[in-house]
Design an enzyme around this catalytic site. Structure first.
Site, short mmCIF file in Angstrom:
data_model
loop_
_atom_site.label_atom_id
_atom_site.label_comp_id
_atom_site.label_asym_id
_atom_site.label_seq_id
_atom_site.Cartn_x
_atom_site.Cartn_y
_atom_site.Cartn_z
N SER A 133 -3.58 -26.23 47.91
CA SER A 133 -4.76 -27.01 48.27
C SER A 133 -6.01 -26.44 47.61
O SER A 133 -6.10 -25.23 47.39
CB SER A 133 -4.94 -26.97 49.80
OG SER A 133 -6.23 -27.40 50.18
N TYR A 157 -5.62 -21.84 57.93
CA TYR A 157 -4.83 -22.78 57.13
C TYR A 157 -4.94 -22.43 55.65
O TYR A 157 -3.93 -22.29 54.97
CB TYR A 157 -5.30 -24.22 57.35
CG TYR A 157 -4.80 -25.15 56.27
CD1 TYR A 157 -5.65 -25.61 55.27
CD2 TYR A 157 -3.46 -25.54 56.24
CE1 TYR A 157 -5.19 -26.44 54.26
CE2 TYR A 157 -2.99 -26.38 55.24
CZ TYR A 157 -3.87 -26.82 54.25
OH TYR A 157 -3.41 -27.63 53.24
N LYS A 161 -2.06 -21.00 52.65
CA LYS A 161 -1.82 -21.51 51.30
C LYS A 161 -1.96 -20.38 50.28
O LYS A 161 -1.13 -20.23 49.37
CB LYS A 161 -2.80 -22.64 50.97
CG LYS A 161 -2.57 -23.91 51.74
CD LYS A 161 -1.17 -24.47 51.51
CE LYS A 161 -0.94 -25.75 52.25
NZ LYS A 161 0.45 -26.26 52.11
#
Ligand code: NAD
Ligand code: WQD
Length: 352
Positions: A133, A157, A161
């Site tokens: 992302s 989050y 990643k």
């Protein structure tokens, strides 16, 4: 050896294939002639999406409802199929939720990815495309964002990643036979033009595009614009919105052109990182105006304070994906809006 340029079908495992991006990608894979095996725990999706994907493709896929953390169940899938590659979409992705439930995100996303890689290793499957992302660029301000820029994360989050990217790099260093493509998505939006599959966020959408679509069709009274005095064209946040169909097609290219991409990169090591975005930024207000033009109705908005953790702008440097995959985002924002509205009006309710 990597995958040669494909003129033959491959058997591909798609984790999280019932989800928003995964379902669009499964449709593209089926229509490109590949065989698809989906594993998904349906924690943020519905099996109905996969039924619709198969109806649209006119071809079957194989679906196993399972959690990546369930190694015995996942092993059975690897044992039952000669898998040639894996597209790894499965993961939790809500930034705000990750701040309040960090352990759930680290366990689900990190342990799930490690379990997957362990089984890939056990069965000699070494072609992996990972859903990363733009969030890994953290608070970088220099635009466009390019793959060699420093990375950081501002929430659990984003840190999952970043950590999974590092895990995959270490895996490749330990065993260069691993062919790994890390795809950093900017803001995927829209839906399949059929109106049969799309993003089905349960509850209140976190993201701007689905929220705007719901305001447009009067499912919600107004849009709160988070911040209006950012240093941008009109004071509102800038993002790089790419049609989810373009994104799905990038995955087919990535999986079919592993070898070519690595050769074009001139790298001995088949470990590649690529941004997937349009390269153009759109402000919140510009997006509201675009929705009003496409839908033909005014969209009520109200100014609200900036959202904590938001970056001012994020826009992809998208040259590498063009050079290595021959891929660029083709569909304009107006198409994504029209497709999102068709989805919002026709079928989203059924999938909630
Ligand atoms: P999504 O939630 O629609 O799809 C993820 C799918 O994974 C869901 O179907 C969910 O049920 C499944 N899943 C989650 N944890 C699982 C587990 N432990 N075992 C099995 N299945 C599991 O999300 P999406 O928007 O399609 O995103 C797909 C991937 O792309 C995610 O990894 C996400 O982080 C990444 N990504 C998304 C965006 C975006 O804006 N949508 C942007 C950048 C990156
Ligand atoms: C876009 C712009 C908001 C809602 C998120 C995740 C990121 C990635 C993509 C997974 C911002 C503004 C939003 C609203 C608003 N997902 N906004 N009113 O923030 O770029 O990224 O989705 O990887 O990890 O963080 O997307 O759609 O939430 O926000 O004004 O009701 O819209 O401030 O400027 P974002 P978004």
């Amino acid at each position: 050896m990597g995958l040669a340029a494909q003129d033959r079908s491959m058997k591909i495992l798609v984790t999280g294939g019932a989800g928003y991006i995964g379902s669009h990608t499964c449709l593209e894979l089926l229509q490109a002639g590949h065989d698809v095996v989906v594993v998904d725990n349906l924690s943020n999706s519905h099996e109905e999406s996969l039924r619709r994907v198969q109806a649209l493709a006119g071809r079957k896929l194989e679906f196993h409802r399972l959690d990546l953390l369930d190694a015995p169940a996942l092993r059975q899938v690897f044992a039952a199929h000669r898998l040639e590659a894996v597209l790894h979409f499965a993961g939790l992705k809500a930034v705000g939720e990750s701040v309040t439930k960090p352990l759930a995100y680290y366990h689900n996303n990190l342990t799930g990815s490690i379990r997957l890689c362990e089984l890939m290793h056990e069965f000699g499957v070494r072609h992996l495309v990972f859903s990363s992302s733009a969030t890994v660029y953290g608070l970088a301000e220099k635009m466009p964002l390019t793959e060699n820029m420093p990375l950081s994360a501002t929430n659990p989050y984003g840190r999952t990643k970043l950590m999974i990217e590092e895990i995959l790099r270490d895996l490749h260093v330990a065993d260069p036979r691993w062919n790994i493509a890390i795809l950093r998505y900017f803001n995927p939006v829209g839906a399949h033009p059929s109106g049969r599959i799309g993003e089905a966020p349960g509850g209140v959408p976190n993201n701007l595009f689905p929220y705007l679509a719901q305001v447009a069709v009067s499912q919600r009274p107004e849009l709160a614009v988070f911040g209006n005095d950012y240093p941008t064209r009109d004071g509102t946040g800038v993002r790089d919105y790419l049609h989810v169909w373009d994104l799905a097609q990038a995955h087919v290219r990535a999986i079919e052109q592993f070898d070519e991409a690595f050769l074009r990169a001139g790298v001995a090591d088949p470990y590649l990182v690529m941004n997937l975005g349009t390269g153009s930024g759109v402000t919140v207000r510009e997006l509201v105006d675009a929705f009003q033009r496409v839908y033909g109705q005014p969209i009520p908005t109200v100014d609200a304070p900036p959202r904590p953790g938001d970056v001012v702008g994020a826009c992809a440097g998208a040259e590498r994906a063009l050079r290595l995959l021959g891929w660029r985002a083709e569909r304009p924002i107006s198409t994504a809006i029209a497709d999102a509205l068709a989805w919002q009006q026709r079928c989203a309710e059924v999938l909630r």
